[in-house]
Write an enzyme that holds these catalytic residues in place. Structure first.
Site, PDB file in Angstrom:
ATOM      1  N   LYS A 111       0.820  -1.216   0.000  1.00 28.33           N
ATOM      2  CA  LYS A 111       0.000   0.000   0.000  1.00 28.33           C
ATOM      3  C   LYS A 111       0.858   1.271   0.000  1.00 28.33           C
ATOM      4  CE  LYS A 111      -3.847  -2.316   2.385  1.00 28.33           C
ATOM      5  NZ  LYS A 111      -4.823  -2.221   3.486  1.00 28.33           N
ATOM      6  N   TYR A 128     -12.429  -2.764  -3.041  1.00 29.96           N
ATOM      7  CA  TYR A 128     -12.930  -2.663  -1.667  1.00 29.96           C
ATOM      8  C   TYR A 128     -14.456  -2.536  -1.614  1.00 29.96           C
ATOM      9  CZ  TYR A 128      -8.223  -2.281   0.337  1.00 29.96           C
ATOM     10  OH  TYR A 128      -6.932  -2.537   0.759  1.00 29.96           O
ATOM     11  N   ASN A 185      -1.914  -0.045   6.957  1.00 30.79           N
ATOM     12  CA  ASN A 185      -1.403  -1.307   7.490  1.00 30.79           C
ATOM     13  C   ASN A 185      -0.563  -2.070   6.459  1.00 30.79           C
ATOM     14  OD1 ASN A 185      -3.454  -2.052   5.815  1.00 30.79           O
ATOM     15  ND2 ASN A 185      -4.698  -3.073   7.361  1.00 30.79           N
ATOM     16  N   HIS A 216      -2.088  -5.521   1.478  1.00 31.82           N
ATOM     17  CA  HIS A 216      -3.330  -6.254   1.229  1.00 31.82           C
ATOM     18  C   HIS A 216      -2.948  -7.652   0.764  1.00 31.82           C
ATOM     19  CE1 HIS A 216      -7.098  -7.612  -0.558  1.00 31.82           C
ATOM     20  NE2 HIS A 216      -6.344  -8.029  -1.569  1.00 31.82           N
ATOM     21  N   GLU A 220      -9.014 -11.299  -7.902  1.00 30.74           N
ATOM     22  CA  GLU A 220      -8.121 -10.151  -7.751  1.00 30.74           C
ATOM     23  C   GLU A 220      -6.935 -10.232  -8.709  1.00 30.74           C
ATOM     24  OE1 GLU A 220      -9.233  -8.911  -3.159  1.00 30.74           O
ATOM     25  OE2 GLU A 220      -7.396 -10.051  -3.481  1.00 30.74           O
TER      26      GLU A 220
END
Ligand code: IDP
Ligand code: MG
Length: 155
Positions: A11, A51, A114, A117, A128
């Site tokens: 991320k 998401y 965080n 993913h 995905e």
């Protein structure tokens, strides 16, 4: 047991904080095979789709804004039971609660920021991978040391 593929995003916080190399080293050191890897800026449309399970949450707009704020690294990793294994390596979504030794537990303190993913099931992983990579961008190869990573009946 067949090798499995899972999808990973490093991320914007991982890139901004200079942690990309450290996280990728963990994959390599564990024996996971990198079969696809590219940098990109997440478009809002892709982020909304990726998401979509969170679209009704109050933090959704903030999440999309975070995910589109800087480039990300997209990866496909291959290994035995890779989906579940990667989730274990990531740790809990809230990094403050993630176990020490996990990627989130060692590098982050936030629920939003965080670091990583990773797909949450084999079905999600397939979707995905197809959403973010074309077939030509995924490479099949055999690591020279594979016989020291898995016994013959484990792959
Ligand atoms: P996961 O990434 O551990 O699979 P999900 O529930 O699928 O967790 O949420 C996706 C991402 O949305 C999280 O990794 C995090 O960046 C963000 N997120 C989830 N819950 C919250 C929250 O309560 N506040 C802020 N951001 C959140
Ligand atoms: Mg998730």
């Amino acid at each position: 047991m067949a090798l499995e593929r899972t999808f990973v995003i490093l991320k914007p916080d991982a890139l901004q904080r200079g942690l990309i190399g450290k996280v990728i080293s963990r994959f390599e050191e564990r024996g996971l095979k990198i079969v696809a890897d590219k940098m990109g800026r997440m478009e809002k449309r892709m982020c909304d789709e990726h998401y979509s399970h969170l679209k009704d949450k109050q933090f959704f707009t903030r999440l999309v804004s975070f995910m589109t704020s800087a480039p990300v690294i997209y990866m496909v990793l291959e290994g035995a039971e890779a989906v579940e294994m990667l989730r274990g390596m990531c740790g809990a979504t809230n990094a403050r609660k993630a176990a020490v030794g996990t990627i989130r537990g060692d590098f982050a303190l936030s629920t939003q920021c965080n670091i990583i993913h990773a797909s949450d099931s084999k079905e999600t992983a397939e979707k995905e991978v197809a959403r973010f990579f074309s077939k030509e961008e995924i490479f099949e190869w055999v690591p020279s040391f594979e016989k020291f990573i898995y016994a013959d009946d484990e792959k």
